[in-house]
Design a protein around this motif. Structure first.
Motif, short mmCIF file in Angstrom:
data_model
loop_
_atom_site.label_atom_id
_atom_site.label_comp_id
_atom_site.label_asym_id
_atom_site.label_seq_id
_atom_site.Cartn_x
_atom_site.Cartn_y
_atom_site.Cartn_z
N ARG A 21 -0.52 -5.90 32.89
CA ARG A 21 -0.28 -5.52 31.27
C ARG A 21 0.22 -3.96 31.46
N ALA A 22 -0.42 -3.42 32.37
CA ALA A 22 -0.09 -1.92 32.51
C ALA A 22 1.53 -1.73 33.02
N LYS A 23 1.73 -2.67 33.84
CA LYS A 23 3.34 -2.74 34.35
C LYS A 23 4.05 -3.10 33.18
N PHE A 24 3.77 -3.77 32.46
CA PHE A 24 4.56 -4.25 31.32
C PHE A 24 4.76 -3.17 30.37
N PHE A 25 3.78 -2.26 30.13
CA PHE A 25 3.81 -0.97 29.09
C PHE A 25 4.75 -0.01 29.96
N ALA A 26 4.60 0.05 31.35
CA ALA A 26 5.43 0.92 32.14
C ALA A 26 6.93 0.47 31.91
N LEU A 27 7.29 -0.85 32.04
CA LEU A 27 8.75 -1.22 31.83
C LEU A 27 9.13 -0.83 30.37
N LEU A 28 8.11 -0.93 29.34
CA LEU A 28 8.57 -0.52 28.02
C LEU A 28 9.11 1.04 27.81
N ALA A 29 8.23 1.81 28.74
CA ALA A 29 8.46 3.21 28.79
C ALA A 29 9.96 3.64 29.54
N ALA A 30 10.30 2.57 30.26
CA ALA A 30 11.61 3.03 31.33
C ALA A 30 12.65 3.44 30.54
N SER A 32 15.62 2.48 30.18
CA SER A 32 16.25 1.47 29.76
C SER A 32 15.85 1.15 28.26
N ALA A 33 14.56 1.23 28.28
CA ALA A 33 13.93 0.84 26.98
C ALA A 33 13.94 2.09 25.76
N GLN A 34 14.10 3.33 26.26
CA GLN A 34 13.83 4.54 25.55
C GLN A 34 14.88 4.82 24.52
N ASP A 35 15.94 4.25 25.06
CA ASP A 35 17.25 4.32 23.93
C ASP A 35 17.23 3.34 22.80
N LYS A 36 16.07 2.59 22.79
CA LYS A 36 15.79 1.60 21.74
C LYS A 36 14.76 2.02 20.88
N ASN A 37 14.92 2.37 19.53
CA ASN A 37 14.06 3.16 18.69
C ASN A 37 13.10 1.96 18.32
N PHE A 38 11.96 1.71 18.80
CA PHE A 38 10.93 0.64 18.68
C PHE A 38 10.08 1.10 17.70
N VAL A 43 6.36 -3.11 18.19
CA VAL A 43 5.54 -3.55 19.47
C VAL A 43 4.32 -3.76 19.10
N PHE A 44 3.34 -3.52 18.16
CA PHE A 44 2.33 -3.76 18.12
C PHE A 44 1.54 -4.62 16.50
N GLY A 45 2.74 -4.65 15.99
CA GLY A 45 2.38 -5.34 14.62
C GLY A 45 1.73 -6.71 14.54
N HIS A 46 2.13 -7.37 15.74
CA HIS A 46 1.43 -8.90 15.91
C HIS A 46 -0.02 -8.60 16.15
N LEU A 47 -0.67 -7.54 16.30
CA LEU A 47 -1.82 -7.24 16.62
C LEU A 47 -2.72 -6.92 15.31
N ALA A 48 -2.16 -6.64 14.52
CA ALA A 48 -2.85 -6.27 13.30
C ALA A 48 -4.01 -6.89 12.80
#
Length: 113
Positions: A21-30, A32-38, A43-48
């Motif tokens: 899970r930590a690796k997943f979030f690290a990939l999101l922070a990479a 390549s994902a930073q130029d996408k304004n999530f 990202v977390f709406g499904h957890l509400a």
């Protein structure tokens, strides 16, 4: 070909070990994902409306399971439901508690017993 849905990704995500899970979030922070304004909701709406086990709740709060259990025992965090012998905790309650921990730390006090 099977279509990938948010639900299927989430289901797979919940089955990952903590390190993965930590690796997943690290990939999101990479980069390549930073130029996408999530947005937070994207990202977390499904957890509400999700509920967390005690272990997952402790991880979310960044505290040990024993500290989390102490907070529960003192009534600072209440279970939203129970499944068998396991207590489940609502996302809303955990977010509010996390904010209160942050506010306590910011004011120079500690949340420890």
């Amino acid at each position: 070909m099977r279509q990938v849905t948010a639900e299927s990704v989430y289901e797979n995500f919940t089955q990952l070990e903590t390190d993965e899970r930590a690796k997943f979030f690290a990939l999101l922070a990479a980069p390549s994902a930073q130029d996408k304004n999530f947005s937070h909701d994207q990202v977390f709406g499904h957890l509400a409306k999700e509920e967390f086990t005690a272990q997952d709740a402790a991880e979310y709060l960044g505290i040990s399971i024993s500290t989390f259990r102490r907070h529960v025992a003192h009534g600072r965090i209440k279970a939203s439901s129970e499944m068998g012998r396991n207590q489940l905790f609502s996302t809303r309650d955990l977010k509010a508690f996390k904010r209160s921990l942050h506010n306590v730390k910011a004011s120079g006090m500690t949340a420890a017993d």
